[in-house]
Motif scaffolding. Structure first.
Motif, PDB file in Angstrom:
ATOM      1  N   THR A 125      17.026 -80.357 117.478  1.00  0.00           N
ATOM      2  CA  THR A 125      16.362 -79.496 118.458  1.00  0.00           C
ATOM      3  C   THR A 125      17.382 -78.888 119.403  1.00  0.00           C
ATOM      4  N   ARG A 126      18.322 -79.699 119.868  1.00  0.00           N
ATOM      5  CA  ARG A 126      19.348 -79.219 120.787  1.00  0.00           C
ATOM      6  C   ARG A 126      20.160 -78.104 120.140  1.00  0.00           C
ATOM      7  N   ASP A 127      20.548 -78.280 118.886  1.00  0.00           N
ATOM      8  CA  ASP A 127      21.347 -77.264 118.197  1.00  0.00           C
ATOM      9  C   ASP A 127      20.583 -75.950 118.062  1.00  0.00           C
ATOM     10  N   GLN A 128      19.302 -76.041 117.705  1.00  0.00           N
ATOM     11  CA  GLN A 128      18.527 -74.821 117.512  1.00  0.00           C
ATOM     12  C   GLN A 128      18.289 -74.096 118.824  1.00  0.00           C
ATOM     13  N   LEU A 129      17.912 -74.819 119.873  1.00  0.00           N
ATOM     14  CA  LEU A 129      17.670 -74.181 121.164  1.00  0.00           C
ATOM     15  C   LEU A 129      18.959 -73.613 121.751  1.00  0.00           C
ATOM     16  N   SER A 130      20.085 -74.293 121.541  1.00  0.00           N
ATOM     17  CA  SER A 130      21.371 -73.765 122.000  1.00  0.00           C
ATOM     18  C   SER A 130      21.722 -72.470 121.288  1.00  0.00           C
ATOM     19  N   CYS A 131      21.443 -72.421 120.000  1.00  0.00           N
ATOM     20  CA  CYS A 131      21.726 -71.212 119.211  1.00  0.00           C
ATOM     21  C   CYS A 131      20.898 -70.035 119.709  1.00  0.00           C
ATOM     22  N   ILE A 132      19.627 -70.279 120.017  1.00  0.00           N
ATOM     23  CA  ILE A 132      18.755 -69.210 120.523  1.00  0.00           C
ATOM     24  C   ILE A 132      19.297 -68.658 121.831  1.00  0.00           C
ATOM     25  N   ALA A 133      19.643 -69.563 122.748  1.00  0.00           N
ATOM     26  CA  ALA A 133      20.145 -69.125 124.054  1.00  0.00           C
ATOM     27  C   ALA A 133      21.460 -68.371 123.925  1.00  0.00           C
ATOM     28  N   GLU A 134      22.352 -68.897 123.119  1.00  0.00           N
ATOM     29  CA  GLU A 134      23.678 -68.280 122.978  1.00  0.00           C
ATOM     30  C   GLU A 134      23.582 -66.871 122.408  1.00  0.00           C
ATOM     31  N   ALA A 135      22.610 -66.627 121.536  1.00  0.00           N
ATOM     32  CA  ALA A 135      22.493 -65.316 120.887  1.00  0.00           C
ATOM     33  C   ALA A 135      22.169 -64.208 121.883  1.00  0.00           C
ATOM     34  N   THR A 136      21.550 -64.552 123.022  1.00  0.00           N
ATOM     35  CA  THR A 136      21.149 -63.525 123.987  1.00  0.00           C
ATOM     36  C   THR A 136      21.876 -63.663 125.322  1.00  0.00           C
ATOM     37  N   GLY A 137      22.911 -64.517 125.386  1.00  0.00           N
ATOM     38  CA  GLY A 137      23.621 -64.715 126.634  1.00  0.00           C
ATOM     39  C   GLY A 137      22.885 -65.594 127.619  1.00  0.00           C
ATOM     40  N   GLY A 138      21.924 -66.385 127.126  1.00  0.00           N
ATOM     41  CA  GLY A 138      21.169 -67.281 127.996  1.00  0.00           C
ATOM     42  C   GLY A 138      21.799 -68.654 128.083  1.00  0.00           C
TER      43      GLY A 138
ATOM     44  N   ASP B 291      13.988 -67.824 110.820  1.00  0.00           N
ATOM     45  CA  ASP B 291      14.902 -68.599 111.655  1.00  0.00           C
ATOM     46  C   ASP B 291      14.879 -68.057 113.085  1.00  0.00           C
ATOM     47  N   PRO B 292      14.547 -68.898 114.079  1.00  0.00           N
ATOM     48  CA  PRO B 292      14.498 -68.402 115.462  1.00  0.00           C
ATOM     49  C   PRO B 292      15.847 -67.936 115.985  1.00  0.00           C
ATOM     50  N   CYS B 293      16.946 -68.472 115.445  1.00  0.00           N
ATOM     51  CA  CYS B 293      18.278 -67.992 115.846  1.00  0.00           C
ATOM     52  C   CYS B 293      18.477 -66.542 115.408  1.00  0.00           C
ATOM     53  N   VAL B 294      18.035 -66.237 114.182  1.00  0.00           N
ATOM     54  CA  VAL B 294      18.133 -64.865 113.687  1.00  0.00           C
ATOM     55  C   VAL B 294      17.227 -63.947 114.495  1.00  0.00           C
ATOM     56  N   VAL B 295      16.043 -64.442 114.837  1.00  0.00           N
ATOM     57  CA  VAL B 295      15.119 -63.664 115.665  1.00  0.00           C
ATOM     58  C   VAL B 295      15.769 -63.336 117.008  1.00  0.00           C
ATOM     59  N   ALA B 296      16.418 -64.331 117.628  1.00  0.00           N
ATOM     60  CA  ALA B 296      17.072 -64.114 118.920  1.00  0.00           C
ATOM     61  C   ALA B 296      18.189 -63.084 118.801  1.00  0.00           C
ATOM     62  N   ARG B 297      18.965 -63.132 117.725  1.00  0.00           N
ATOM     63  CA  ARG B 297      20.038 -62.145 117.525  1.00  0.00           C
ATOM     64  C   ARG B 297      19.453 -60.740 117.364  1.00  0.00           C
ATOM     65  N   ASP B 298      18.329 -60.641 116.635  1.00  0.00           N
ATOM     66  CA  ASP B 298      17.690 -59.334 116.450  1.00  0.00           C
ATOM     67  C   ASP B 298      17.185 -58.785 117.784  1.00  0.00           C
ATOM     68  N   ILE B 299      16.638 -59.661 118.616  1.00  0.00           N
ATOM     69  CA  ILE B 299      16.163 -59.229 119.939  1.00  0.00           C
ATOM     70  C   ILE B 299      17.334 -58.733 120.785  1.00  0.00           C
ATOM     71  N   SER B 300      18.446 -59.462 120.736  1.00  0.00           N
ATOM     72  CA  SER B 300      19.623 -59.063 121.493  1.00  0.00           C
ATOM     73  C   SER B 300      20.158 -57.719 121.032  1.00  0.00           C
ATOM     74  N   ALA B 301      20.083 -57.469 119.729  1.00  0.00           N
ATOM     75  CA  ALA B 301      20.613 -56.224 119.173  1.00  0.00           C
ATOM     76  C   ALA B 301      19.800 -55.002 119.594  1.00  0.00           C
ATOM     77  N   LYS B 302      18.586 -55.201 120.082  1.00  0.00           N
ATOM     78  CA  LYS B 302      17.764 -54.072 120.511  1.00  0.00           C
ATOM     79  C   LYS B 302      18.268 -53.436 121.801  1.00  0.00           C
ATOM     80  N   GLY B 303      19.096 -54.181 122.558  1.00  0.00           N
ATOM     81  CA  GLY B 303      19.651 -53.639 123.790  1.00  0.00           C
ATOM     82  C   GLY B 303      18.634 -53.413 124.886  1.00  0.00           C
ATOM     83  N   ILE B 304      17.664 -54.316 125.014  1.00  0.00           N
ATOM     84  CA  ILE B 304      16.608 -54.140 126.023  1.00  0.00           C
ATOM     85  C   ILE B 304      16.843 -55.049 127.228  1.00  0.00           C
ATOM     86  N   HIS B 305      18.068 -55.579 127.379  1.00  0.00           N
ATOM     87  CA  HIS B 305      18.423 -56.419 128.521  1.00  0.00           C
ATOM     88  C   HIS B 305      17.511 -57.641 128.623  1.00  0.00           C
TER      89      HIS B 305
END
Length: 431
Positions: A202-215, A174-188
């Motif tokens: 598509t809108r829901d999935q892309l929104s979820c990805i952005a929201e997970a990293t503050g984008g 799941d790309p949303c889970v991937v985005a959360r994992d990237i955010s958890a690394k703390g690499i800004h």
């Protein structure tokens, strides 16, 4: 006929001169501070979906792929010299039906590096060779893109700009889970997503990805929207990173969180009012702005209102802005100065100002209204202006002198036009 045209030409010349005076009367921009310490170069990676669906011809009469290529050419020309930029593709090479192979189809098309003129040309050449081909492995591509941007410089700004027109086809990664994992690394690392003529999934999935990293997420339906938004995100990467602080607004001022100078984030329901408090010391000026993002489909004709009020509910000053559905972010702001203290005892006092954020968004019945819309609130406390002309009066600020000049120009133009009309009438009667 020649005699009658000269006064008209003279009036036009007068108005042109007055207009030129207005244009040149603006204040000069402040010089850059050369004493600022050097910051590590920000890194940006543009991730482009090159899957088969990019053949669709529904963006300004051309294919989505053609629109993306045009936007990339414009962005590469405008990329700041201090930004290290790279390009990665997904779904650009494998044309077969094997899912396992298709979900590995991601390639670093151009390495992440600062662009000189030769580099911009090479990157454009690489983009020109792309043709819509295969699958949509968003999750695996995000993992690779994060590796492209990771290094030993912790303070560096990192940003992925993902441009896609469809859902990931490589579940269960799941790309949303991937985005959360990237955010958890703390690499800004921030991931911003852009959906090309997106459907609801598509809108829901892309929104979820952005929201997970503050984008941020943006829906795109025109070529100029795509190039403009990508340029904006690349430029934003060059600015110092400011991480918004979460602040939950209250239903009334007395229970509102107390804010200091900074950047804050919250979520606001459709048609909701939320309060925040700011203590403004004597002799300081409050400057506040708010942005509300429509991260889902909304009805047309909406607005955002920011009010500064006393704790008793009396309005002090306001800022407001309206939209009609052509933008995903709507912003407004206000300024409120406080007078200098009369004696030493009043220097330590502060006036409590209630900031009230309201919106008039609504959505079709099929759209989820929870969670609320993303809100970004900026608060700044600066020294009040010494001159009366610098003080915000009824929300106009420096606009007062411009308004006065416009009134004067209109008055003079009216007098001249009235004199010319009488003169022409007298000539007509004489002839």
């Amino acid at each position: 006929m020649i005699t009658r045209q000269r006064p008209a030409a003279w009036v036009i010349a007068l108005l042109a001169a007055l207009t030129a005076g207005l244009v040149t009367a603006g204040p000069a921009a402040a010089a850059d501070d050369d004493d600022e310490p050097a910051q590590p170069s920000p890194k940006v990676e543009l991730v482009l979906d090159v899957s088969g669906s990019m053949r669709a011809r529904d963006i300004d009469g051309k294919s989505r792929m053609a629109a993306a290529k045009q936007a990339f050419n414009e962005v590469l020309d405008a990329t700041p010299d201090e930004v290290a930029l790279g390009i990665r593709t997904l779904g650009a090479n494998y044309r077969g039906d094997d899912r396992k192979t298709g979900c590995k189809d991601t390639e670093l098309l151009y390495p992440v590096e600062k662009l000189d003129q030769a580099g911009r040309t090479d990157a454009k050449t690489a983009v020109a060779t792309l043709a819509p081909t295969g699958w949509t492995p968003i999750g695996p591509t995000l993992l690779k893109a994060a590796d492209d941007l990771t290094d030993d410089t912790a303070e560096r700004s990192r940003r992925i700009v993902l441009i896609s027109d469809g859902e990931d086809t490589c579940q269960p990664l799941d790309p949303c889970v991937v985005a959360r994992d990237i955010s958890a690394k703390g690499i800004h690392l921030t991931i911003d997503t852009l959906g090309l003529v997106p459907d609801a999934k598509t809108r829901d999935q892309l929104s979820c990805i952005a929201e997970a990293t503050g984008g941020t997420y943006t829906s795109i339906r025109h070529t100029d929207e795509l190039s403009g938004r990508v340029k904006q995100l690349v430029d934003r990467a060059a600015d110092p990173v400011v991480t918004p602080v979460e602040a939950k607004g209250a239903a009334q001022c007395s229970a509102a969180p107390k804010l200091e100078s900074g950047l804050y984030t919250d979520r606001e329901k459709f048609g909701e009012h939320r309060w925040y408090r700011v203590d403004v010391p004597a002799g300081k000026e409050l400057r506040a702005s708010v942005s509300v993002s429509a991260d889902r489909a909304v009805n047309q004709d909406y607005g955002v209102l920011l009010r500064a009020e006393t704790p008793n509910g009396r309005e002090i000053v306001r800022g407001q802005e309206s939209g009609d559905g052509r933008t995903d972010v709507i912003s407004t702001g206000l300024r409120y100065p406080t007078p200098e203290a009369d004696d030493d005892e009043e220097e330590d006092t502060a006036e409590t100002v209630c900031l009230r954020v309201s919106n008039s968004f609504s959505a079709p019945a099929s759209v989820k209204t929870t969670p609320g819309l993303p809100v970004e609130l900026t608060v700044d406390l600066v020294d009040s202006a010494d001159q009366a002309s610098d003080v915000a009066s009824f929300g106009l600020g420096h606009g007062w002198w411009l308004l006065g000049l416009l009134v004067l120009v209109g008055f003079l133009a009216g007098l001249v036009w009235g004199w010319l009309s009488r003169w022409r009438f007298a000539v007509w009667r004489t002839n």
